[in-house]
Design a protein around this motif. Structure first.
Motif, PDB file in Angstrom:
ATOM      1  N   TYR A  99       2.219   1.560  -3.567  1.00 37.83           N
ATOM      2  CA  TYR A  99       1.174   1.870  -4.548  1.00 37.83           C
ATOM      3  C   TYR A  99       0.618   3.277  -4.331  1.00 37.83           C
ATOM      4  CZ  TYR A  99      -2.343   1.194  -8.056  1.00 37.83           C
ATOM      5  OH  TYR A  99      -3.094   1.341  -9.194  1.00 37.83           O
ATOM      6  N   ASP A 100       0.438   3.674  -3.088  1.00 42.03           N
ATOM      7  CA  ASP A 100      -0.041   5.037  -2.805  1.00 42.03           C
ATOM      8  C   ASP A 100       0.947   6.074  -3.324  1.00 42.03           C
ATOM      9  OD1 ASP A 100      -2.285   4.002  -1.631  1.00 42.03           O
ATOM     10  OD2 ASP A 100      -1.665   4.428   0.428  1.00 42.03           O
ATOM     11  N   ARG A 101       2.227   5.776  -3.190  1.00 42.48           N
ATOM     12  CA  ARG A 101       3.263   6.678  -3.704  1.00 42.48           C
ATOM     13  C   ARG A 101       3.156   6.791  -5.215  1.00 42.48           C
ATOM     14  NH1 ARG A 101       8.558   5.330  -5.411  1.00 42.48           N
ATOM     15  NH2 ARG A 101       9.973   7.088  -5.323  1.00 42.48           N
ATOM     16  N   THR A 135       0.826  -1.213   0.000  1.00 38.25           N
ATOM     17  CA  THR A 135       0.000   0.000   0.000  1.00 38.25           C
ATOM     18  C   THR A 135       0.857   1.259   0.000  1.00 38.25           C
ATOM     19  OG1 THR A 135      -1.696  -1.230   1.188  1.00 38.25           O
ATOM     20  CG2 THR A 135      -1.917   1.164   1.171  1.00 38.25           C
ATOM     21  N   ASP A 136       1.948   1.252   0.757  1.00 39.62           N
ATOM     22  CA  ASP A 136       2.836   2.419   0.773  1.00 39.62           C
ATOM     23  C   ASP A 136       3.431   2.680  -0.605  1.00 39.62           C
ATOM     24  OD1 ASP A 136       2.359   2.734   3.474  1.00 39.62           O
ATOM     25  OD2 ASP A 136       4.209   1.715   4.085  1.00 39.62           O
ATOM     26  N   GLU A 190       0.427   6.265  -7.047  1.00 36.47           N
ATOM     27  CA  GLU A 190      -0.798   6.999  -7.383  1.00 36.47           C
ATOM     28  C   GLU A 190      -0.628   8.510  -7.197  1.00 36.47           C
ATOM     29  OE1 GLU A 190      -4.002   5.012  -5.165  1.00 36.47           O
ATOM     30  OE2 GLU A 190      -4.768   4.457  -7.157  1.00 36.47           O
ATOM     31  N   SER A 191       0.072   8.912  -6.141  1.00 36.87           N
ATOM     32  CA  SER A 191       0.255  10.343  -5.920  1.00 36.87           C
ATOM     33  C   SER A 191       1.162  10.952  -6.991  1.00 36.87           C
ATOM     34  CB  SER A 191       0.798  10.627  -4.518  1.00 36.87           C
ATOM     35  OG  SER A 191       2.095  10.154  -4.374  1.00 36.87           O
TER      36      SER A 191
END
Length: 177
Positions: free
Chosen positions: A169-171, A166-167, A173-174
């Motif tokens: 993938y979130d990076r 998640t860390d 996406e941002s």
């Protein structure tokens, strides 16, 4: 030539192996999220990832000796699991040799399934606990840039770097926004 990871695949899956190799070697991993002991030797990218057709050079020994050396020196083994790899003697031999030279530690192996899990398990992995994990799946019917295949890539990267999916993938996406 110390390798961070070795990609084992059937030549019939060359396009997907190339995709993964390129994505990994061009991925600037987040230094702030990756513990020092989990980092590749390159200080910015997930390198060196061994892929036979890109990394084998002409030498005086048989290519199988060079492959064995790279397997011995690789921290991780990524296995592209497909109908093609199930019937590949080379894939099974690479898995067996990697296990033999890494204390039979299947926690260092990441199967990446192509399209489905059932029937796509090389015999060298069939009795291993590695299959109890949530393994990434590449969807060959979708674009390389599809969300599903981006998920696949970030699952591979999170496994290799020992960072929460998640860390990472979130990076991604941002950055993509």
């Amino acid at each position: 030539m110390k390798c961070f990871a070795f990609i084992s695949y059937s030549r019939a899956d060359l396009e997907i192996a190339n995709w993964l190799h390129k994505k990994l070697e061009k991925y600037p991993y987040p230094l702030n999220l990756v513990k020092v002991e989990n980092r590749p030797s390159h200080d910015k990218y997930v390198r060196k990832v061994f892929m036979d057709i890109k990394d084998l050079s002409v030498t005086e020994h048989e290519f199988t000796e060079d492959i064995k050396q790279c397997l011995e020196e690789s921290r991780y083994l990524i296995v592209l699991c497909s109908q093609n790899s199930v019937s590949s003697d080379f894939v099974n031999k690479e898995i067996d040799y990697f296990l033999k030279t890494h204390g039979n530690n299947d926690e260092l192996i990441l199967p990446v399934f192509i399209d489905k899990v059932e029937e796509n398990v090389p015999s060298s992995l069939s009795q291993k606990s590695v299959l109890k994990r949530n393994c990434p799946i590449y969807n060959s019917k979708l674009s390389e840039k599809s969300e599903a295949n981006q998920y696949c890539f970030y699952h591979v990267a999170s496994f290799l770097l020992k960072v929460d999916f998640t860390d990472l993938y979130d990076r991604y996406e941002s950055y993509s926004k």
